[in-house]
Motif scaffolding. Structure first.
Motif, PDB file in Angstrom:
ATOM      1  N   VAL A  90      33.522   5.901  54.488  1.00 58.96           N
ATOM      2  CA  VAL A  90      34.726   6.416  55.148  1.00 58.96           C
ATOM      3  C   VAL A  90      35.965   5.683  54.638  1.00 58.96           C
ATOM      4  CG1 VAL A  90      35.906   6.551  57.379  1.00 58.96           C
ATOM      5  CG2 VAL A  90      33.542   7.292  57.182  1.00 58.96           C
ATOM      6  N   VAL A  91      35.877   4.364  54.525  1.00 58.38           N
ATOM      7  CA  VAL A  91      37.011   3.591  54.003  1.00 58.38           C
ATOM      8  C   VAL A  91      37.329   4.035  52.577  1.00 58.38           C
ATOM      9  CG1 VAL A  91      37.752   1.294  53.274  1.00 58.38           C
ATOM     10  CG2 VAL A  91      36.695   1.611  55.503  1.00 58.38           C
ATOM     11  N   ALA A  92      36.305   4.238  51.759  1.00 58.78           N
ATOM     12  CA  ALA A  92      36.526   4.679  50.379  1.00 58.78           C
ATOM     13  C   ALA A  92      37.134   6.076  50.339  1.00 58.78           C
ATOM     14  CB  ALA A  92      35.213   4.653  49.600  1.00 58.78           C
ATOM     15  N   ALA A  93      36.665   6.975  51.199  1.00 53.60           N
ATOM     16  CA  ALA A  93      37.192   8.337  51.209  1.00 53.60           C
ATOM     17  C   ALA A  93      38.643   8.360  51.665  1.00 53.60           C
ATOM     18  CB  ALA A  93      36.333   9.225  52.101  1.00 53.60           C
ATOM     19  N   LEU A  94      38.952   7.600  52.694  1.00 54.32           N
ATOM     20  CA  LEU A  94      40.337   7.554  53.171  1.00 54.32           C
ATOM     21  C   LEU A  94      41.244   6.811  52.191  1.00 54.32           C
ATOM     22  CD1 LEU A  94      39.859   6.875  56.983  1.00 54.32           C
ATOM     23  CD2 LEU A  94      40.529   9.018  55.881  1.00 54.32           C
TER      24      LEU A  94
END
Length: 177
Positions: A90-94
């Motif tokens: 999620v951190v990478a996607a955001l």
């Protein structure tokens, strides 16, 4: 070695036009660029367990200590590892829309203590320096803390402004081929 060689060749090829994600500089209609993008993606994918293992091991020791090993405990640990992996995803996607500030945040939080604080702590604990050397150690630690706060503040500020500029949608996969 693969990552370092890939980045070095990318900078030699593209110079100042090199993007934040080097694979985005490759032509999308070439079979070589498709293979390189796939290889880079696979290498990155297979590195995830390697960089998460030390962190999850430390956290598991703290949160799952005590009691005999059991089937339920094993599956709780598996759920915990899965949750950590999803959190990283999620951190990478955001952060994909603003990758440079995200990398700067990780660098500030991880590298500044590694470069300035941990060596000082190890030197003070292991060598037990005299007053002059200890004062120098504490000056280095103070400089490290100041740089840590300074770089983290500006990296978070930059990331925040980039995220507000971008839409909050998952990035589209890079077209390969």
């Amino acid at each position: 070695f693969f990552f370092a060689a890939f980045v070095a060749l990318g900078y030699l090829s593209y110079g100042s036009r090199t993007g934040a994600l080097l694979t985005m500089n490759l032509p999308s209609n070439s079979k070589i660029s498709s293979c390189l993008s796939l290889a880079f993606g696979m290498a990155s994918l297979f590195n995830v367990p390697l960089f998460l293992f030390p962190a999850t091991t430390l956290l598991e020791r703290r949160w799952f200590s005590g009691g005999p090993p059991s089937f339920a405990r094993k599956w709780k640990k598996n759920a915990f590892r899965t949750g950590i992996t999803i959190l990283c995803m999620v951190v990478a996607a955001l952060g994909a829309k603003a990758i440079s500030p995200l990398v700067a945040i990780v660098g500030s939080i991880c590298c500044m203590p590694l470069a300035f604080l941990y060596p000082v702590a190890c030197h003070v604990i292991l060598c037990k320096p005299g007053p002059l050397a200890a004062a120098l150690d504490w000056c280095i630690a103070g400089l490290g803390m100041a740089m840590f706060i300074f770089t983290t503040f500006f990296a978070v500020r930059d990331w925040s402004s980039k995220l507000h500029e971008a839409e909050f949608t998952l990035p589209a996969p890079h077209a390969v081929g």
